[in-house]
Design an enzyme around this catalytic site. Structure first.
Site, PDB file in Angstrom:
ATOM      1  N   LYS A   1       0.821  -1.219   0.000  1.00 22.54           N
ATOM      2  CA  LYS A   1       0.000   0.000   0.000  1.00 22.54           C
ATOM      3  C   LYS A   1       0.850   1.262   0.000  1.00 22.54           C
ATOM      4  CE  LYS A   1      -4.284  -1.656   0.840  1.00 22.54           C
ATOM      5  NZ  LYS A   1      -5.167  -2.447   1.041  1.00 22.54           N
TER       6      LYS A   1
ATOM      7  N   LYS B   1      -3.972 -10.330  -6.895  1.00 25.29           N
ATOM      8  CA  LYS B   1      -5.186 -10.713  -6.158  1.00 25.29           C
ATOM      9  C   LYS B   1      -6.366  -9.804  -6.503  1.00 25.29           C
ATOM     10  CE  LYS B   1      -5.036  -8.546  -1.922  1.00 25.29           C
ATOM     11  NZ  LYS B   1      -5.485  -8.027  -0.780  1.00 25.29           N
TER      12      LYS B   1
ATOM     13  N   LYS C   1     -10.647  -4.598  -3.834  1.00 23.28           N
ATOM     14  CA  LYS C   1     -11.857  -3.788  -3.955  1.00 23.28           C
ATOM     15  C   LYS C   1     -11.658  -2.645  -4.945  1.00 23.28           C
ATOM     16  CE  LYS C   1     -13.228  -4.643   0.902  1.00 23.28           C
ATOM     17  NZ  LYS C   1     -12.114  -4.466   1.837  1.00 23.28           N
TER      18      LYS C   1
HETATM   19  P1  TYM Z   1     -10.395  -6.867   3.818  1.00 19.77           P
HETATM   20  O1  TYM Z   1     -11.525  -5.933   4.045  1.00 19.77           O
HETATM   21  O2  TYM Z   1      -9.321  -6.451   2.889  1.00 19.77           O
HETATM   22  O3  TYM Z   1     -10.936  -8.240   3.312  1.00 19.77           O
HETATM   23  C1  TYM Z   1     -11.968  -8.955   3.998  1.00 19.77           C
HETATM   24  C2  TYM Z   1     -11.662 -10.439   3.930  1.00 19.77           C
HETATM   25  O4  TYM Z   1     -11.612 -10.866   2.580  1.00 19.77           O
HETATM   26  C3  TYM Z   1     -10.380 -11.528   2.325  1.00 19.77           C
HETATM   27  N1  TYM Z   1      -9.988 -11.280   0.928  1.00 19.77           N
HETATM   28  C4  TYM Z   1      -9.756 -12.244   0.038  1.00 19.77           C
HETATM   29  N2  TYM Z   1      -9.793 -13.581   0.127  1.00 19.77           N
HETATM   30  C5  TYM Z   1      -9.517 -14.296  -0.991  1.00 19.77           C
HETATM   31  N3  TYM Z   1      -9.186 -13.705  -2.173  1.00 19.77           N
HETATM   32  C6  TYM Z   1      -9.130 -12.366  -2.310  1.00 19.77           C
HETATM   33  N4  TYM Z   1      -8.818 -11.816  -3.467  1.00 19.77           N
HETATM   34  C7  TYM Z   1      -9.419 -11.567  -1.171  1.00 19.77           C
HETATM   35  N5  TYM Z   1      -9.470 -10.222  -0.954  1.00 19.77           N
HETATM   36  C8  TYM Z   1      -9.818 -10.073   0.346  1.00 19.77           C
HETATM   37  C9  TYM Z   1      -9.405 -10.941   3.327  1.00 19.77           C
HETATM   38  O5  TYM Z   1      -8.318 -11.796   3.562  1.00 19.77           O
HETATM   39  C10 TYM Z   1     -10.288 -10.782   4.536  1.00 19.77           C
HETATM   40  O6  TYM Z   1     -10.387 -11.987   5.264  1.00 19.77           O
HETATM   41  N6  TYM Z   1      -7.516  -6.293   7.843  1.00 19.77           N
HETATM   42  C11 TYM Z   1      -8.744  -6.901   7.375  1.00 19.77           C
HETATM   43  C12 TYM Z   1      -9.942  -6.459   8.197  1.00 19.77           C
HETATM   44  C13 TYM Z   1      -9.768  -6.700   9.639  1.00 19.77           C
HETATM   45  C14 TYM Z   1      -9.802  -7.976  10.292  1.00 19.77           C
HETATM   46  C15 TYM Z   1      -9.590  -7.689  11.676  1.00 19.77           C
HETATM   47  C16 TYM Z   1      -9.985  -9.282   9.846  1.00 19.77           C
HETATM   48  C17 TYM Z   1      -9.542  -5.753  10.590  1.00 19.77           C
HETATM   49  N7  TYM Z   1      -9.435  -6.349  11.815  1.00 19.77           N
HETATM   50  C18 TYM Z   1      -9.553  -8.728  12.632  1.00 19.77           C
HETATM   51  C19 TYM Z   1      -9.951 -10.306  10.792  1.00 19.77           C
HETATM   52  C20 TYM Z   1      -9.736 -10.021  12.166  1.00 19.77           C
HETATM   53  C21 TYM Z   1      -8.954  -6.478   5.930  1.00 19.77           C
HETATM   54  O7  TYM Z   1      -8.477  -5.460   5.507  1.00 19.77           O
HETATM   55  O8  TYM Z   1      -9.769  -7.282   5.218  1.00 19.77           O
END
Ligand code: TYM
Length: 329
Positions: free
Chosen positions: A112, A195, A198
């Site tokens: 990032k 990957k 969003k």
């Molecule tokens: P975030 O919002 O980026 O993504 C949410 C969840 O989706 C998964 N993910 C994917 N899995 C497979 N293929 C992909 N292309 C893909 N893109 C996203 C992410 O791995 C995630 O599980 N930091 C986290 C949010 C968070 C969190 C936490 C998660 C904050 N605190 C505590 C678990 C526990 C995040 O940015 O996810």
């Protein structure tokens, strides 16, 4: 004792198929398996610039999609991170137990910040995993279901728990990341070497996309040379990604998906992948629309915040006491 399960999604953009496969799709099963804490990581969304109205709308969307996927607010605790002040307090404490070196090695931070000027990189982006570690330990989570890209952050939380408990005794619960066997990293349809995220309108399948758009994106997904539908991520990343998507939609193994497509051409294969995705997303969109119209997410979030505050403030008290902060009743 039931397992405690916690996971979150940050409201930075439109939900995409990777989010669905990593988290949303499994919510019902998780809810039947343990005590679930499912949240919207809205404080995390502030780590990169975002318009207030976009943040608000994205947060509502995530809550609505959680409910549309079968999250039952009577069984699970659904909440906004920012409605539980213990997250910010835990962050203030834990930032003293994670170090610059380890934070600067985090892949997400490196990715990032790569294209940013150093003077524009916020402290919050750098310290992102500190806040995330607090999210997890505040609910004594045993299991943290995530996609592959978040594994490193959960591993760092484990390091923090070790470090903290070595110093203060058994205060924090040790969490474990849990990653789907099929679909741990869904790749972009326009470039299957990166990957799905969003933020790539061509390569991402957004949960709110029109079904015709989804079909078009899948039909024009980058494939590979040859004509065999075979799982071989190294040599056939595009086809392999579509096979993973198909298997996830149908809840079958990769081998079963491969067997289904033996002798079929790429065009026919893609058509069936599109049918499978549109079938799942179409039903999801209907439920989502109903939840948005009835605003059912409002009550659910309010109820969840009460429970989450209760649980998190108890843990916070334990943490404060351990480090020597006075906790006057
Ligand atoms: P975030 O919002 O980026 O993504 C949410 C969840 O989706 C998964 N993910 C994917 N899995 C497979 N293929 C992909 N292309 C893909 N893109 C996203 C992410 O791995 C995630 O599980 N930091 C986290 C949010 C968070 C969190 C936490 C998660 C904050 N605190 C505590 C678990 C526990 C995040 O940015 O996810």
């Amino acid at each position: 004792m039931k397992e405690k399960i916690l996971t979150g999604i940050k409201p930075t953009g439109s939900l995409q198929l990777g989010n669905y496969i990593a988290v949303l799709k499994n919510l019902k099963a998780l809810q039947d398996r343990g005590e679930c804490y499912i949240f919207i990581a809205d404080l995390h969304a502030l780590t990169l610039p975002i318009e207030p109205e976009v943040l608000r709308q994205n947060s509502i969307d995530i809550a609505a999609f959680y409910l549309a996927c079968g999250l039952d607010p009577d069984k699970s605790t659904l909440f906004l991170q920012s409605s539980v002040s213990a997250h910010a307090e835990a962050n203030a404490i834990f930032q003293n137990y994670l170090y610059m070196g380890e934070l600067s090695r985090m892949t997400q931070f490196k990715d990032k910040s790569a294209k940013m000027k150093e003077s524009a990189i916020g402290l919050g982006l750098f310290a992102y995993p500190v806040l995330m570690a607090g999210d997890i330990v505040l609910y004594d989570a045993d299991i943290v279901p995530v996609g592959d890209d978040q594994k490193q952050h959960v591993e760092l939380t484990r390091d923090l728990v070790n470090r903290f408990n070595n110093r203060y005794g058994e205060v924090l619960k040790m969490p474990k990341p849990e990653i789907n066997k099929v679909g741990k990293r869904i790749m972009s349809l326009s470039d299957p070497t990166v990957k799905m995220s969003k933020s790539d309108p061509k390569g991402d399948i957004f949960l709110k996309d029109d079904l015709k758009v989804i079909r078009k994106k899948i039909m024009s997904a980058v494939t590979d040379l040859g004509c065999e539908v075979k799982y071989d991520p190294e040599n056939k990343p595009g086809i392999s990604n579509l096979l993973v998507i198909y298997a996830s939609m149908k809840d079958i193994s990769i081998e079963e998906a491969e067997a289904h497509f033996v002798g079929k051409r790429y065009g026919e294969f893609k058509g069936e992948v599109a049918d499978a995705v549109c079938d799942v997303i179409g039903k999801l969109q209907e439920r989502y629309q109903h939840i948005i119209e009835t605003k059912a997410y409002e009550e659910a979030l309010k109820k969840g915040a009460i429970k989450a505050n209760k649980v998190a403030s108890e843990t916070l008290k334990r943490i404060k006491k351990a480090v020597g902060l006075l906790t006057l009743e």
